[in-house]
Write an enzyme that holds these catalytic residues in place. Structure first.
Site, PDB file in Angstrom:
ATOM      1  N   ARG A   1      69.641  -8.041  27.350  1.00 12.79           N
ATOM      2  CA  ARG A   1      69.257  -9.055  26.449  1.00 12.79           C
ATOM      3  C   ARG A   1      67.467  -9.050  26.127  1.00 12.79           C
ATOM      4  O   ARG A   1      66.960  -9.238  25.228  1.00 12.79           O
ATOM      5  CB  ARG A   1      69.402 -10.488  26.708  1.00 12.79           C
ATOM      6  CG  ARG A   1      69.366 -11.419  25.311  1.00 12.79           C
ATOM      7  CD  ARG A   1      70.475 -12.617  25.291  1.00 12.79           C
ATOM      8  NE  ARG A   1      71.144 -12.867  26.683  1.00 12.79           N
ATOM      9  CZ  ARG A   1      70.358 -13.676  27.329  1.00 12.79           C
ATOM     10  NH1 ARG A   1      69.119 -14.126  26.988  1.00 12.79           N
ATOM     11  NH2 ARG A   1      70.656 -14.244  28.559  1.00 12.79           N
TER      12      ARG A   1
ATOM     13  N   TYR B   1      70.459 -10.877  -1.499  1.00 12.08           N
ATOM     14  CA  TYR B   1      71.920 -10.680  -0.742  1.00 12.08           C
ATOM     15  C   TYR B   1      72.742 -11.775  -0.953  1.00 12.08           C
ATOM     16  O   TYR B   1      71.923 -12.737  -0.130  1.00 12.08           O
ATOM     17  CB  TYR B   1      71.814  -9.820   0.387  1.00 12.08           C
ATOM     18  CG  TYR B   1      72.910  -9.974   0.923  1.00 12.08           C
ATOM     19  CD1 TYR B   1      74.165  -9.051   0.664  1.00 12.08           C
ATOM     20  CD2 TYR B   1      73.196 -10.366   2.378  1.00 12.08           C
ATOM     21  CE1 TYR B   1      75.530  -9.228   1.227  1.00 12.08           C
ATOM     22  CE2 TYR B   1      74.621 -10.422   3.160  1.00 12.08           C
ATOM     23  CZ  TYR B   1      75.412  -9.752   2.590  1.00 12.08           C
ATOM     24  OH  TYR B   1      76.685  -9.896   3.108  1.00 12.08           O
TER      25      TYR B   1
ATOM     26  N   ASP C   1      63.137  -7.444   1.886  1.00 14.81           N
ATOM     27  CA  ASP C   1      64.278  -6.832   2.236  1.00 14.81           C
ATOM     28  C   ASP C   1      64.371  -5.316   1.549  1.00 14.81           C
ATOM     29  O   ASP C   1      64.435  -5.169   0.211  1.00 14.81           O
ATOM     30  CB  ASP C   1      65.402  -7.787   1.758  1.00 14.81           C
ATOM     31  CG  ASP C   1      66.753  -7.138   2.241  1.00 14.81           C
ATOM     32  OD1 ASP C   1      66.841  -5.723   2.607  1.00 14.81           O
ATOM     33  OD2 ASP C   1      67.517  -7.892   2.753  1.00 14.81           O
TER      34      ASP C   1
ATOM     35  N   LYS D   1      73.896  -0.432   6.368  1.00 14.77           N
ATOM     36  CA  LYS D   1      73.720   0.354   5.141  1.00 14.77           C
ATOM     37  C   LYS D   1      73.074   1.682   5.239  1.00 14.77           C
ATOM     38  O   LYS D   1      73.779   2.577   5.880  1.00 14.77           O
ATOM     39  CB  LYS D   1      73.050  -0.382   3.799  1.00 14.77           C
ATOM     40  CG  LYS D   1      73.189  -2.157   4.029  1.00 14.77           C
ATOM     41  CD  LYS D   1      74.780  -2.294   3.671  1.00 14.77           C
ATOM     42  CE  LYS D   1      75.519  -3.540   4.120  1.00 14.77           C
ATOM     43  NZ  LYS D   1      74.297  -4.842   3.392  1.00 14.77           N
TER      44      LYS D   1
HETATM   45  C1  LIG Z   1      74.158  -6.228   3.633  1.00 11.22           C
HETATM   46  C2  LIG Z   1      72.689  -6.746   3.422  1.00 11.22           C
HETATM   47  C3  LIG Z   1      72.363  -7.761   4.294  1.00 11.22           C
HETATM   48  C4  LIG Z   1      73.072  -8.378   5.386  1.00 11.22           C
HETATM   49  O1  LIG Z   1      73.201  -7.389   6.471  1.00 11.22           O
HETATM   50  P1  LIG Z   1      74.514  -7.247   7.433  1.00 11.22           P
HETATM   51  O2  LIG Z   1      74.231  -6.198   8.371  1.00 11.22           O
HETATM   52  O3  LIG Z   1      75.550  -7.389   6.766  1.00 11.22           O
HETATM   53  O4  LIG Z   1      74.210  -8.607   8.267  1.00 11.22           O
HETATM   54  C5  LIG Z   1      71.116  -8.117   4.024  1.00 11.22           C
HETATM   55  N1  LIG Z   1      70.328  -7.631   2.811  1.00 11.22           N
HETATM   56  C6  LIG Z   1      70.958  -6.845   2.226  1.00 11.22           C
HETATM   57  C7  LIG Z   1      69.830  -6.272   0.810  1.00 11.22           C
HETATM   58  C8  LIG Z   1      72.154  -6.329   2.267  1.00 11.22           C
HETATM   59  O5  LIG Z   1      72.781  -5.402   1.249  1.00 11.22           O
END
Ligand SMILES: *Cc1c(COP(=O)(O)O)cnc(C)c1O
Length: 400
Positions: free
Chosen positions: A75, A129, A194, A219
């Site tokens: 951790r 998101y 983001d 992603k």
């Molecule tokens: C999917 C997504 C998230 C969240 O991510 P997770 O890995 O599903 O927790 C945050 N921001 C964007 C733009 C996303 O597409």
């Protein structure tokens, strides 16, 4: 030989992104006699020197720097995960990066780090998101949000504002923001961008003045739809706070996920460029199609296309055969989903619509298939051209 000596005297050239994608985080491997990065699954690490461990734990609690010497406990940090962190920091052009179990765990850690400094107010621009919107709107962690247009950011800042958050291109509309202008209006408040959709291949927000860059590594960074993860790229001072939050709250990235994400980074530039080329072609064909009323494709490119259909979006989802009808994005295969039903379902319908997420909108994540095969599938899934229902308001790609 002379030419080689000259080259060695010169300052080292910065390496291109495609080179860093393959080599960053792996510089020591040849010296270790290894080619593939080692996957370290240990949860704990034996040590006969508990005085030394005490000192390392004290230093971590006080500073949040990565502990020197052998790891202590999973951790606090993991060597495989820290290779991924180093590589991603290199690609984003930041000092450091801190990885988490998911994108939402990463955003949670950023909010908790600010709350820990008594800064509970967040200023944010829609759309984000869906779950990021929900986390901020619900204030579940004790934060409070003010939603503004980019022009309203400066006026919304208060003494207790700890964070400004944007997405560009935004999920799911692909709306683009002027990151540099926004960073300017944030003053000394950290701007979080983001960068999940753009990836460092298309955009490096820190170069435009952002302090924090967030990724859902699930992603494009992972890129194969088989690993959940999140990461924040930032300066070392903020990274130290994030490591302390991660240690205290436990949202760590699993080492195997770290291994897969590092592996994914190696092909990131190639994947993003290939998907962009196909997505741009599909966006053009969709924009020229009478069954499509609007197409959004970002100026910076990328593998994402958003479009509104004149017909019933649920029917298109039910009709795809090659394309995978699924939420998420950035995988090698092409995915399509209906944001109002899935990715942004958790956002209040009124807020969703005013952010530009119409009930007719579909979000396409273009993968690495052949463009003609993808178009054939989209074409059949769009159904017959309706002569009476034609809107004739097709938005050209360049204007979208
Ligand atoms: C999917 C997504 C998230 C969240 O991510 P997770 O890995 O599903 O927790 C945050 N921001 C964007 C733009 C996303 O597409």
């Amino acid at each position: 030989m002379d030419f080689r000596l000259d080259a060695m005297d010169a300052a080292p050239l910065p390496r291109a992104l495609a080179t860093e994608a393959v080599h960053a985080g792996r510089e020591d491997l040849a010296g270790l006699g290894l080619h593939a990065p080692p996957l370290d699954l240990s949860t704990t690490y034996p040590s006969y020197d508990s005085r030394g461990e005490a000192a390392r734990i004290d230093a971590f609690a006080a500073e949040g720097a990565e502990p020197d010497g052998p790891p202590v406990y999973a951790r606090l940090g993991n060597p495989t995960v820290s290779r991924f962190e180093k590589a991603l920091a290199t690609l984003e052009g930041t000092e450091s990066a801190v990885a988490f179990a998911s994108g939402m765990a990463a955003l949670t850690a950023v909010l908790l780090a600010r709350l820990g400094d008594g800064l509970r107010h967040v200023v944010a621009v829609r759309p984000l998101y869906g779950c990021s919107d929900h986390l901020l709107t619900a204030g579940a962690l004790g934060s409070e949000v003010t939603w503004v247009d980019p022009a309203g950011i400066a006026d919304a800042i208060r003494p207790e504002t700890g964070l400004i958050m944007i997405e560009s291109p935004a999920n799911p509309t692909l709306a683009e923001l002027d990151v540099r202008a926004i960073a300017h209006s944030c003053g000394s408040v950290p701007l979080l961008v983001d960068n999940t959709f753009a990836t460092p291949v298309l955009q490096r927000p820190v170069e435009s003045g952002a302090r924090l860059v967030l990724h859902s590594a699930t992603k494009y960074l992972g890129g194969h739809g088989d690993v959940l993860g999140g990461v924040v790229a930032c300066d070392e001072a903020f990274a130290r706070k994030l490591r302390q939050v991660r240690f205290a709250t436990g949202g760590v990235l699993h080492p195997f996920a770290g291994y897969l994400l590092l592996r994914g980074l190696a092909t990131l530039p190639v994947r993003v460029k290939a998907a962009s080329a196909t997505a741009a072609q599909l966006a053009e064909r969709l924009a020229a199609d009478p069954r499509v009323s609007r197409v959004h494709y970002p100026r910076i490119g990328g593998g994402m296309v958003a479009f509104e259909v004149t017909g019933e979006p649920h029917e298109l989802i039910a009709a795809v055969r090659l394309i995978t009808p699924a939420v998420s994005l950035g995988s090698v295969d092409t995915l399509i989903q209906h944001p109002a039903s899935i990715s942004h379902r958790i956002v209040d319908a009124g807020d969703r619509r005013s952010a530009g997420v119409s009930d007719k909108l579909l979000r396409l994540s273009v993968g690495l298939e052949d463009v003609e095969d993808l178009w054939q599938d989209l074409d059949q899934a769009l159904g017959p051209v309706r002569t009476s229902g034609r809107e004739g308001r097709t938005t050209a790609v360049a204007e979208a």
